[in-house]
Scaffold this motif. Structure first.
Motif, PDB file in Angstrom:
ATOM      1  N   GLN A  54      -8.411  13.461   0.917  1.00  0.00           N
ATOM      2  CA  GLN A  54      -7.341  13.228   1.914  1.00  0.00           C
ATOM      3  C   GLN A  54      -6.808  14.692   2.235  1.00  0.00           C
ATOM      4  O   GLN A  54      -6.955  15.491   1.505  1.00  0.00           O
ATOM      5  N   ASP A  83      -0.463   4.671   0.870  1.00  0.00           N
ATOM      6  CA  ASP A  83      -1.793   4.418   0.429  1.00  0.00           C
ATOM      7  C   ASP A  83      -1.539   4.052  -1.230  1.00  0.00           C
ATOM      8  O   ASP A  83      -1.081   4.837  -1.929  1.00  0.00           O
ATOM      9  N   GLU A  92       0.790  -1.263   0.105  1.00  0.00           N
ATOM     10  CA  GLU A  92       0.057  -0.034  -0.178  1.00  0.00           C
ATOM     11  C   GLU A  92       0.592   1.264  -0.095  1.00  0.00           C
ATOM     12  O   GLU A  92       1.283   1.785   1.051  1.00  0.00           O
ATOM     13  N   VAL A 100      -4.109   6.483  -3.513  1.00  0.00           N
ATOM     14  CA  VAL A 100      -3.953   7.684  -3.755  1.00  0.00           C
ATOM     15  C   VAL A 100      -4.348   8.329  -5.133  1.00  0.00           C
ATOM     16  O   VAL A 100      -4.037   8.016  -6.084  1.00  0.00           O
TER      17      VAL A 100
END
Lengths: 274, 180
Positions: A190, A215, A168, A218
């Protein structure tokens, strides 16, 4: 007509002359052997240089890693003046950087137990300037992008690359103008991320940035360079300009399965957001 | 080995195999020496290796050709090969003009007397049939310089074989001198 025929025949004769090399089998092993020898030679050369400096009694001032970014080393820039921090003149080491001309560390870190380093460099062999290369193969495929060709007025060029496999993580990297001190990365749904815009001896016209966001989903919406006052910074002033577009959202390789998560915002979008 | 590294090496190896023959041919056309041609080709590929991620999607064959040419010209400088003007023309392998140079060795001898840049221009322009602008880009010089090099190279070739009945040519030509 006679000259044309002459040069045509000359061309054929030259090709015939050049073709007389016996087939020596698969060349790959010899070429990779040459690559290894170049690495060894460069390592030995670097060791000899360090040894010579030490033997000469000069004090080696080590670059303090935790200072990256932020401390201006007391060495001259191309113009003779060291740019304001963040500044890095530390040479990236390791096999991934052997053979690359003066790779200056821009950012580094660890993700999923693997260390990664992003470094700026020039590619003198093909006269490309202002490049950014990362060391990490497994996760990000070692992108290598040059930023010397910009559309007029563009404030940033950047790329976002999702990690391979189940990791991730997303690598976001790029370049901005010399007035920038930080870069604000706006991510959909975010909070923004702000990272240093690092000057290096690679280019007086560019600062570089790189970061890994933990992440995989994204979506980078835009990247804004900010000056020392936190205001949007000016585009780089001294680069050759291109007429259209750039290379945002594209990296230098196209491995199957590779996915680019973002494209450059349109001019209208960028104008609205910057 | 990591997957990325395998991909890197595999794609690079494929490129080496695909471009090897053409690269050695170019190198041989420049060096006129089969042994040195292989050496030059290996060197050029090895120089591309660290930049492969950047180059492999950006017409790497064009970059490779450029590296071959620049490495050839720079290695000539490193070997202290210089050019020296001489009063005497090169040997005369033939009598009727360079279109009559049907002997490979005779042509080779004439080419060896050209300067490296003249030889590079001649090969790239006429053997590889590249436009003058592209040759200029490869050599890092102007189109005018390419024209000058080509003109002088062709003149030198013609000088080796003046027309029947004419006296010996006296125009200075280039002669290579190797240093230690």
């Amino acid at each position: 007509m006679a000259d044309l025929l002459d040069t045509e025949r000359l061309g054929a004769q030259l090709r015939d002359l050049a073709s007389g090399v016996p087939d020596s089998g698969d060349p790959v092993a010899a070429v990779l052997g040459r690559v290894r020898r170049r690495r060894i030679r460069q390592r030995l050369g670097a060791s000899a240089l360090i040894g010579a400096i030490a033997a000469s009694g000069l004090l080696l001032v080590p670059y303090v890693s935790e200072n990256l970014p932020g401390h201006a080393a007391d060495i001259g820039f191309a113009s003779g003046a060291t740019p304001p921090p963040p500044w890095s003149d530390r040479i990236a080491t390791g096999d991934d950087f052997v053979g690359i001309d003066s790779p200056y560390v821009v950012a580094e870190g660890t993700v999923a137990g693997l260390g990664w380093t992003a470094a700026s460099t020039d590619m003198d062999i093909v006269e490309l300037r202002g490049c950014l290369v990362t060391s990490e193969w497994k996760l990000f495929g070692r992108p290598f992008v040059c930023y010397d060709n910009w559309a007029a007025g563009r404030a940033s060029k950047w790329n976002a690359e999702r990690a391979n496999g189940d990791t991730e993580a997303t690598l976001v990297f790029g370049a901005v103008g010399p007035e920038a001190r930080t870069v604000r990365i706006a991510i959909r749904d975010q909070a923004d991320t702000v990272v240093p815009a690092v000057a290096t001896p690679t280019s007086p016209d560019l600062r570089f940035f790189a970061t890994v966001l933990l992440d995989a989903d994204v979506h980078v919406e835009n990247v804004t360079p900010l000056d020392a006052n936190g205001e949007p910074a000016a585009p780089p002033p001294g680069l050759p300009w291109e007429q259209q577009g750039g290379e945002c959202g594209k990296t230098a390789h196209d491995d199957p399965g590779e996915q680019y998560l973002s494209d450059c915002p349109t001019r209208a979008t960028r104008a609205a957001t910057q | 080995m990591q997957q990325g590294a395998q991909s890197y090496e595999a794609s690079f190896s494929d490129f080496v195999r695909a471009r090897w023959s053409a690269t050695v041919r170019l190198a041989n056309g420049l060096t006129l020496d089969a042994g040195r041609a292989e050496d030059l080709a290996q060197d050029a590929f090895a120089k591309l290796w660290p930049h492969w991620p950047r180059l492999r999607d950006d017409n790497p064959a064009a970059y490779l050709r450029r590296v071959v040419v620049t490495t050839f010209l720079s290695s000539r400088r490193l070997r202290r090969v210089s050019e020296q003007l001489t009063d005497a023309p090169p040997e005369r392998p033939h009598r009727d003009g360079y279109d009559e140079l049907d002997s490979r060795d005779a042509l080779r001898q004439v080419l060896l007397r050209l300067s490296p840049r003249q030889r590079a221009v001649l090969y790239l322009r006429y053997a590889e049939d590249l436009p003058q602008a592209q040759v200029a880009e490869l050599l890092g010089c102007s189109v005018g310089s390419v024209k000058t090099h080509a003109s002088r190279a062709l003149a030198a070739l013609r000088l080796t074989v003046p027309p029947e009945g004419s006296g010996p040519a006296s125009t200075p030509t280039h002669k290579e001198v190797r240093g230690g």
